[in-house]
Design a protein around this motif. Sequence first.
Motif, PDB file in Angstrom:
ATOM      1  N   TYR A 147     -15.449  12.456 -35.135  1.00 53.91           N
ATOM      2  CA  TYR A 147     -16.315  11.994 -34.051  1.00 53.91           C
ATOM      3  C   TYR A 147     -16.951  13.180 -33.327  1.00 53.91           C
ATOM      4  O   TYR A 147     -18.171  13.221 -33.110  1.00 53.91           O
ATOM      5  CB  TYR A 147     -15.506  11.151 -33.082  1.00 53.91           C
ATOM      6  N   ASP A 148     -16.106  14.166 -32.966  1.00 58.57           N
ATOM      7  CA  ASP A 148     -16.608  15.310 -32.209  1.00 58.57           C
ATOM      8  C   ASP A 148     -17.718  16.038 -32.964  1.00 58.57           C
ATOM      9  O   ASP A 148     -18.778  16.342 -32.408  1.00 58.57           O
ATOM     10  CB  ASP A 148     -15.472  16.294 -31.922  1.00 58.57           C
ATOM     11  N   GLU A 149     -17.475  16.315 -34.241  1.00 63.07           N
ATOM     12  CA  GLU A 149     -18.458  17.078 -35.011  1.00 63.07           C
ATOM     13  C   GLU A 149     -19.685  16.243 -35.356  1.00 63.07           C
ATOM     14  O   GLU A 149     -20.785  16.794 -35.480  1.00 63.07           O
ATOM     15  CB  GLU A 149     -17.820  17.645 -36.280  1.00 63.07           C
ATOM     16  N   ALA A 150     -19.518  14.934 -35.507  1.00 63.64           N
ATOM     17  CA  ALA A 150     -20.693  14.078 -35.713  1.00 63.64           C
ATOM     18  C   ALA A 150     -21.630  14.170 -34.519  1.00 63.64           C
ATOM     19  O   ALA A 150     -22.861  14.273 -34.675  1.00 63.64           O
ATOM     20  CB  ALA A 150     -20.256  12.631 -35.944  1.00 63.64           C
ATOM     21  N   LYS A 151     -21.063  14.142 -33.327  1.00 65.25           N
ATOM     22  CA  LYS A 151     -21.889  14.213 -32.119  1.00 65.25           C
ATOM     23  C   LYS A 151     -22.516  15.597 -31.954  1.00 65.25           C
ATOM     24  O   LYS A 151     -23.671  15.727 -31.513  1.00 65.25           O
ATOM     25  CB  LYS A 151     -21.048  13.857 -30.892  1.00 65.25           C
ATOM     26  N   ARG A 152     -21.777  16.644 -32.305  1.00 59.29           N
ATOM     27  CA  ARG A 152     -22.332  17.990 -32.200  1.00 59.29           C
ATOM     28  C   ARG A 152     -23.495  18.163 -33.198  1.00 59.29           C
ATOM     29  O   ARG A 152     -24.523  18.757 -32.879  1.00 59.29           O
ATOM     30  CB  ARG A 152     -21.227  19.028 -32.424  1.00 59.29           C
ATOM     31  N   PHE A 153     -23.318  17.612 -34.413  1.00 63.04           N
ATOM     32  CA  PHE A 153     -24.393  17.661 -35.400  1.00 63.04           C
ATOM     33  C   PHE A 153     -25.608  16.886 -34.906  1.00 63.04           C
ATOM     34  O   PHE A 153     -26.755  17.324 -35.086  1.00 63.04           O
ATOM     35  CB  PHE A 153     -23.914  17.103 -36.744  1.00 63.04           C
ATOM     36  N   GLN A 154     -25.360  15.711 -34.309  1.00 65.36           N
ATOM     37  CA  GLN A 154     -26.462  14.913 -33.758  1.00 65.36           C
ATOM     38  C   GLN A 154     -27.333  15.735 -32.827  1.00 65.36           C
ATOM     39  O   GLN A 154     -28.556  15.694 -32.886  1.00 65.36           O
ATOM     40  CB  GLN A 154     -25.910  13.723 -32.968  1.00 65.36           C
ATOM     41  N   GLU A 155     -26.669  16.468 -31.932  1.00 66.17           N
ATOM     42  CA  GLU A 155     -27.417  17.264 -30.960  1.00 66.17           C
ATOM     43  C   GLU A 155     -28.230  18.355 -31.661  1.00 66.17           C
ATOM     44  O   GLU A 155     -29.396  18.596 -31.327  1.00 66.17           O
ATOM     45  CB  GLU A 155     -26.476  17.870 -29.931  1.00 66.17           C
ATOM     46  N   ALA A 156     -27.609  19.024 -32.640  1.00 66.57           N
ATOM     47  CA  ALA A 156     -28.309  20.095 -33.358  1.00 66.57           C
ATOM     48  C   ALA A 156     -29.517  19.550 -34.117  1.00 66.57           C
ATOM     49  O   ALA A 156     -30.611  20.144 -34.093  1.00 66.57           O
ATOM     50  CB  ALA A 156     -27.339  20.792 -34.310  1.00 66.57           C
ATOM     51  N   MET A 157     -29.341  18.426 -34.795  1.00 66.87           N
ATOM     52  CA  MET A 157     -30.444  17.820 -35.550  1.00 66.87           C
ATOM     53  C   MET A 157     -31.566  17.368 -34.612  1.00 66.87           C
ATOM     54  O   MET A 157     -32.760  17.545 -34.899  1.00 66.87           O
ATOM     55  CB  MET A 157     -29.929  16.639 -36.373  1.00 66.87           C
ATOM     56  N   THR A 158     -31.188  16.807 -33.484  1.00 67.43           N
ATOM     57  CA  THR A 158     -32.184  16.342 -32.516  1.00 67.43           C
ATOM     58  C   THR A 158     -33.011  17.507 -31.988  1.00 67.43           C
ATOM     59  O   THR A 158     -34.244  17.427 -31.900  1.00 67.43           O
ATOM     60  CB  THR A 158     -31.492  15.597 -31.362  1.00 67.43           C
ATOM     61  N   MET A 159     -32.348  18.609 -31.642  1.00 66.18           N
ATOM     62  CA  MET A 159     -33.082  19.763 -31.134  1.00 66.18           C
ATOM     63  C   MET A 159     -33.946  20.394 -32.224  1.00 66.18           C
ATOM     64  O   MET A 159     -35.019  20.938 -31.947  1.00 66.18           O
ATOM     65  CB  MET A 159     -32.118  20.785 -30.546  1.00 66.18           C
ATOM     66  N   ALA A 160     -33.493  20.320 -33.490  1.00 63.97           N
ATOM     67  CA  ALA A 160     -34.313  20.839 -34.593  1.00 63.97           C
ATOM     68  C   ALA A 160     -35.613  20.045 -34.712  1.00 63.97           C
ATOM     69  O   ALA A 160     -36.696  20.621 -34.913  1.00 63.97           O
ATOM     70  CB  ALA A 160     -33.530  20.788 -35.899  1.00 63.97           C
ATOM     71  N   TYR A 161     -35.525  18.711 -34.599  1.00 63.64           N
ATOM     72  CA  TYR A 161     -36.734  17.888 -34.638  1.00 63.64           C
ATOM     73  C   TYR A 161     -37.633  18.174 -33.437  1.00 63.64           C
ATOM     74  O   TYR A 161     -38.863  18.139 -33.536  1.00 63.64           O
ATOM     75  CB  TYR A 161     -36.369  16.402 -34.683  1.00 63.64           C
ATOM     76  N   HIS A 162     -37.012  18.453 -32.289  1.00 65.29           N
ATOM     77  CA  HIS A 162     -37.794  18.752 -31.088  1.00 65.29           C
ATOM     78  C   HIS A 162     -38.546  20.072 -31.247  1.00 65.29           C
ATOM     79  O   HIS A 162     -39.748  20.150 -30.949  1.00 65.29           O
ATOM     80  CB  HIS A 162     -36.864  18.820 -29.877  1.00 65.29           C
ATOM     81  N   THR A 163     -37.851  21.111 -31.733  1.00 70.17           N
ATOM     82  CA  THR A 163     -38.480  22.422 -31.807  1.00 70.17           C
ATOM     83  C   THR A 163     -39.413  22.550 -33.011  1.00 70.17           C
ATOM     84  O   THR A 163     -40.482  23.161 -32.916  1.00 70.17           O
ATOM     85  CB  THR A 163     -37.407  23.529 -31.862  1.00 70.17           C
ATOM     86  N   TYR A 164     -39.050  21.958 -34.148  1.00 69.32           N
ATOM     87  CA  TYR A 164     -39.857  22.112 -35.368  1.00 69.32           C
ATOM     88  C   TYR A 164     -41.026  21.131 -35.414  1.00 69.32           C
ATOM     89  O   TYR A 164     -42.153  21.502 -35.739  1.00 69.32           O
ATOM     90  CB  TYR A 164     -38.975  21.935 -36.605  1.00 69.32           C
ATOM     91  N   HIS A 165     -40.758  19.867 -35.076  1.00 67.93           N
ATOM     92  CA  HIS A 165     -41.794  18.831 -35.170  1.00 67.93           C
ATOM     93  C   HIS A 165     -42.471  18.532 -33.837  1.00 67.93           C
ATOM     94  O   HIS A 165     -43.454  17.785 -33.800  1.00 67.93           O
ATOM     95  CB  HIS A 165     -41.186  17.528 -35.700  1.00 67.93           C
ATOM     96  N   GLY A 166     -41.916  19.064 -32.737  1.00 75.78           N
ATOM     97  CA  GLY A 166     -42.481  18.735 -31.436  1.00 75.78           C
ATOM     98  C   GLY A 166     -42.175  17.314 -31.004  1.00 75.78           C
ATOM     99  O   GLY A 166     -42.864  16.754 -30.147  1.00 75.78           O
ATOM    100  N   LEU A 167     -41.134  16.719 -31.577  1.00 70.77           N
ATOM    101  CA  LEU A 167     -40.769  15.339 -31.244  1.00 70.77           C
ATOM    102  C   LEU A 167     -40.246  15.265 -29.814  1.00 70.77           C
ATOM    103  O   LEU A 167     -39.511  16.141 -29.351  1.00 70.77           O
ATOM    104  CB  LEU A 167     -39.681  14.856 -32.213  1.00 70.77           C
ATOM    105  N   GLU A 168     -40.621  14.197 -29.111  1.00 68.61           N
ATOM    106  CA  GLU A 168     -40.098  13.974 -27.759  1.00 68.61           C
ATOM    107  C   GLU A 168     -38.661  13.475 -27.861  1.00 68.61           C
ATOM    108  O   GLU A 168     -38.423  12.363 -28.367  1.00 68.61           O
ATOM    109  CB  GLU A 168     -40.952  12.950 -27.016  1.00 68.61           C
ATOM    110  N   THR A 169     -37.708  14.276 -27.414  1.00 70.94           N
ATOM    111  CA  THR A 169     -36.291  13.939 -27.540  1.00 70.94           C
ATOM    112  C   THR A 169     -35.597  14.001 -26.190  1.00 70.94           C
ATOM    113  O   THR A 169     -35.993  14.770 -25.305  1.00 70.94           O
ATOM    114  CB  THR A 169     -35.577  14.897 -28.511  1.00 70.94           C
ATOM    115  N   ARG A 170     -34.559  13.188 -26.060  1.00 67.84           N
ATOM    116  CA  ARG A 170     -33.677  13.219 -24.899  1.00 67.84           C
ATOM    117  C   ARG A 170     -32.239  13.117 -25.416  1.00 67.84           C
ATOM    118  O   ARG A 170     -31.978  12.409 -26.391  1.00 67.84           O
ATOM    119  CB  ARG A 170     -33.956  12.052 -23.942  1.00 67.84           C
TER     120      ARG A 170
END
Length: 330
Positions: A147-170
């Motif tokens: 659970y812990d690492e799934a959530k940590r990965f979620q955050e990393a993937m979300t920020m990657a989409y934000h920085t690389y694709h410019g996606l609006e993320t929260r």
Amino acid sequence: MNKRVLITGAAGFLGSHLCDRFIKEGYDVVGMDNLITGDLRNIEHLFKYKEFEFYHHDVSKFIHVPGHLDYILHFASPASPIDYLKIPIQTLKVGSLGVHNCLGLALVKRARILIASTSEIYGDPTVHPQTEEYWGNVNPIGPRGVYDEAKRFQEAMTMAYHTYHGLETRIVRIFNTYGPRMRLNDGRVLPAFIGQALRGEDLTVFGDGSQTRSFCYVDDLIEGIYRLLLSDYPYPVNIGNPDEITILEFAQEIIKLTGTNQKIVFKPLPKDDPMQRRPDITKAKQILGWEPKVGRAEGLKITYEYFKSLPKEELYKQEHRDFKEYIRKY
């Protein structure tokens, strides 16, 4: 045209309350859940609304939702120790494949996406209270690691989409939350204590009870999530109640609330159980103008009345026996 929101994990505890809130705010709501831990009873009152539709689907598989989407809220995930024991692979998949699919859908739909993270990314913290800048102290191969690492990965993937694709993320980091629609025997501390009290069992405290938690009532949490979604802040924000209490004190509060005369019994502490949990909500106050409003006494009374209203067979579901096996194993 109404704004349209997709909520994954819609039949779960938090997902169902989010569906209620967005219907109330005048949105068209698409709920999605594979019902592995969710329950249709949590959202059956919404099926009468033309603004609500439901997709029975696993977000770990390709997601197709016809039509426009303005927002996506990814809340699909098991969220209790019993779930990690039963379905560890699915827990990892929904936090990796699931978030990837949701982010891809958001990109295609040009939708803003909010990801539900958790205080568990802090692990057994060495910093107290926990600020968003703290990186955590997590055992990736322990029983809670899936659970812990799934959530940590979620955050990393979300920020990657934000920085690389410019996606609006929260990103919302959710601390212990309680209220109506929690599963009574899912192993989390509040429903575990109330379930034991209603069954006439002694209340089980693990360790010496000195570990702390901070409990936020669900209405407060939903308000914080709603404000974060509509804000301009793309980085993680803690949403929780900083009113910290020891587990032993909390057990005593439950005994007083339920009017039972059960004893408190002590058992060994599960592996990697966090010793402290308290959110620093400075960012939520400054950025969102948010802080919790519902006191624990008021919230617990509402939650207890909800649990008392459940059919008696809910008290004796298999889940609490599975939790005993979890404790024995770890």
